[in-house]
Scaffold this motif. Structure first.
Motif, PDB file in Angstrom:
ATOM      1  N   ALA A  63       0.826  -1.214   0.000  1.00  0.00           N
ATOM      2  CA  ALA A  63       0.000   0.000   0.000  1.00  0.00           C
ATOM      3  C   ALA A  63       0.859   1.261   0.000  1.00  0.00           C
ATOM      4  CB  ALA A  63      -0.929   0.005   1.210  1.00  0.00           C
ATOM      5  N   ALA A  64       2.097   1.150   0.491  1.00  0.00           N
ATOM      6  CA  ALA A  64       2.999   2.315   0.493  1.00  0.00           C
ATOM      7  C   ALA A  64       3.349   2.722  -0.937  1.00  0.00           C
ATOM      8  CB  ALA A  64       4.265   1.992   1.282  1.00  0.00           C
ATOM      9  N   PHE A  65       3.671   1.751  -1.782  1.00  0.00           N
ATOM     10  CA  PHE A  65       3.957   2.060  -3.193  1.00  0.00           C
ATOM     11  C   PHE A  65       2.713   2.608  -3.883  1.00  0.00           C
ATOM     12  CE2 PHE A  65       6.994  -1.479  -2.286  1.00  0.00           C
ATOM     13  CZ  PHE A  65       8.152  -0.722  -2.377  1.00  0.00           C
ATOM     14  N   TRP A  66       1.561   2.068  -3.517  1.00  0.00           N
ATOM     15  CA  TRP A  66       0.282   2.564  -4.037  1.00  0.00           C
ATOM     16  C   TRP A  66       0.116   4.044  -3.678  1.00  0.00           C
ATOM     17  CZ3 TRP A  66      -5.278   1.977  -2.051  1.00  0.00           C
ATOM     18  CH2 TRP A  66      -6.199   1.972  -3.112  1.00  0.00           C
ATOM     19  N   GLY A  67       0.423   4.384  -2.426  1.00  0.00           N
ATOM     20  CA  GLY A  67       0.305   5.765  -1.966  1.00  0.00           C
ATOM     21  C   GLY A  67       1.324   6.691  -2.617  1.00  0.00           C
ATOM     22  N   GLY A 218       2.342   1.652  -8.216  1.00  0.00           N
ATOM     23  CA  GLY A 218       2.387   3.093  -8.452  1.00  0.00           C
ATOM     24  C   GLY A 218       1.433   3.537  -9.544  1.00  0.00           C
ATOM     25  N   ILE A 219       1.379   2.777 -10.654  1.00  0.00           N
ATOM     26  CA  ILE A 219       0.437   3.093 -11.732  1.00  0.00           C
ATOM     27  C   ILE A 219      -0.996   3.050 -11.212  1.00  0.00           C
ATOM     28  CG2 ILE A 219      -0.518   2.250 -13.916  1.00  0.00           C
ATOM     29  CD1 ILE A 219       2.317   1.203 -14.566  1.00  0.00           C
ATOM     30  N   SER A 220      -1.291   2.011 -10.436  1.00  0.00           N
ATOM     31  CA  SER A 220      -2.627   1.896  -9.856  1.00  0.00           C
ATOM     32  C   SER A 220      -2.932   3.078  -8.946  1.00  0.00           C
ATOM     33  CB  SER A 220      -2.740   0.584  -9.069  1.00  0.00           C
ATOM     34  OG  SER A 220      -3.982   0.501  -8.397  1.00  0.00           O
TER      35      SER A 220
END
Length: 342
Positions: A63-67, A218-220
């Motif tokens: 979730a950190a990369f998502w953020g 990250g793209i998401s």
């Protein structure tokens, strides 16, 4: 790629048909938004499947990369006036760089130590987003994030854009899984010592898997920011990382299709709990965390290989049994014919 499409032709056709038809079967915008969120999560979980199922690493910080991806694109578009398309490119590159740095730093860690390192990274990122108020808006978040300027920016066009990206990520991952690189990943997953003895650069392949997974997340995240139009740090913490982990485990860590199916199942379970909480007020709060945790425990205890590998195994056993019975029947018929001839 041709061999891959031949092998997965029927399953891939069913997937495409369901993806295309869903917005028309469920024309309500609420269900379209559910489909969009599931698609965004699927991009993350397919990347996580590459890390866990193929490279054999445990990540509690997805979730950190998502953020990072979400805030990268949001900051570039709202504060610097760049195009959302530029922001989306950056939302893949910046998390990829973070994943590269983190992957290099924790390359020698395994098991619980690796899990704790990624967990700590997740906490650091969430705290950093919250405290870096001049840039990220802090706990108050960010607003007025522009939409992606493609196909009019409608809910339906966003749905198809996101699922088109899911399809690209899916095809890339399936192709990778059945390539020389995928075989190296599976060797690492089974035994790092054996893989090293066969000339596989374990650290290099683990790092590559980690970087690709970070870029997918990250793209998401970038797409999530432009779809929602607002951001706050809350969705990018441990709760969401556990949710991603549950999606991968329930579908099957070693199966790319399993990651996708697990995401769909957990997505609809999550929405079902939300609707149920409106009827039963006592279910409000963090009950979904309890449910996901319970599902995770049950899967690990009774179906550790996951749903899709279990179904595939049962299907292959049934086909083998059918083929054996057919061969026995044919052999028996041949014996009868020989007796009749004599």
């Amino acid at each position: 790629m041709k061999r891959l499409l031949t092998k997965w032709g029927k399953g891939f056709g069913i997937y495409l048909a369901l993806m295309v038809v869903f917005p028309f079967v469920m024309p309500d915008e609420y269900y379209r938004s559910v489909g969009i969120i599931i698609g965004l999560h699927a991009i993350v979980t397919i990347g996580l499947c590459l890390v866990m199922g193929l490279a054999g690493q445990i990540s509690l910080g997805q979730a950190a990369f998502w953020g990072i991806g979400a805030y990268t694109s949001a900051v570039l578009t709202t504060k610097y006036g760049l195009s959302p398309l530029v922001g989306l490119v950056a939302s893949a590159i910046i998390p990829g760089l973070f994943a590269f740095i983190l992957g290099r730093a924790i390359a020698g860690l395994q098991g619980y130590y690796l899990a704790m390192a990624t967990l700590a990274f997740g906490y650091i990122v969430q705290i950093g987003i919250t405290e870096w108020e001049p840039v990220t808006g802090g706990a108050s978040g960010m607003i007025s994030i522009p939409q992606v300027p493609l196909f009019g920016g409608s809910e339906l066009s966003m749905y198809y854009l996101i699922w088109a990206i899911v399809t690209c990520v899916l095809l890339f991952s399936l192709n990778l899984m059945h390539s020389r690189v995928g075989r190296a990943f599976r060797a690492i997953h089974k035994s790092e010592i054996a893989a090293t003895s066969m000339g596989v650069d374990v650290r290099k392949f683990k790092l590559n898997a980690f970087v690709v997974s970070g870029m997918f997340a990250g793209i998401s995240g970038g797409l999530y920011a432009h779809y929602m139009g607002i951001l706050d740090p809350q969705p990018f913490g441990l709760h969401e990382s556990i949710k991603f982990l549950t999606m991968v485990v329930i579908g099957g860590m070693t199966s790319i299709w399993g990651a996708l199916i697990g995401t769909v199942l957990i997505g609809f379970i999550s929405e079902g709990l939300i609707l149920l909480s409106e009827v039963i007020p006592g279910l409000q709060g963090d009950v979904d965390t309890i449910v996901f945790g319970g599902i995770l425990v049950l899967i690990v205890m009774f179906m550790p290989e996951g749903l899709v590998p279990r179904i595939r195994s049962a299907y292959e056993k049934a086909q083998a049994k059918k083929a054996k019975e057919l061969a026995a029947k044919t052999q028996s018929g041949e014996r009868v014919e020989r007796k009749a001839a004599t």
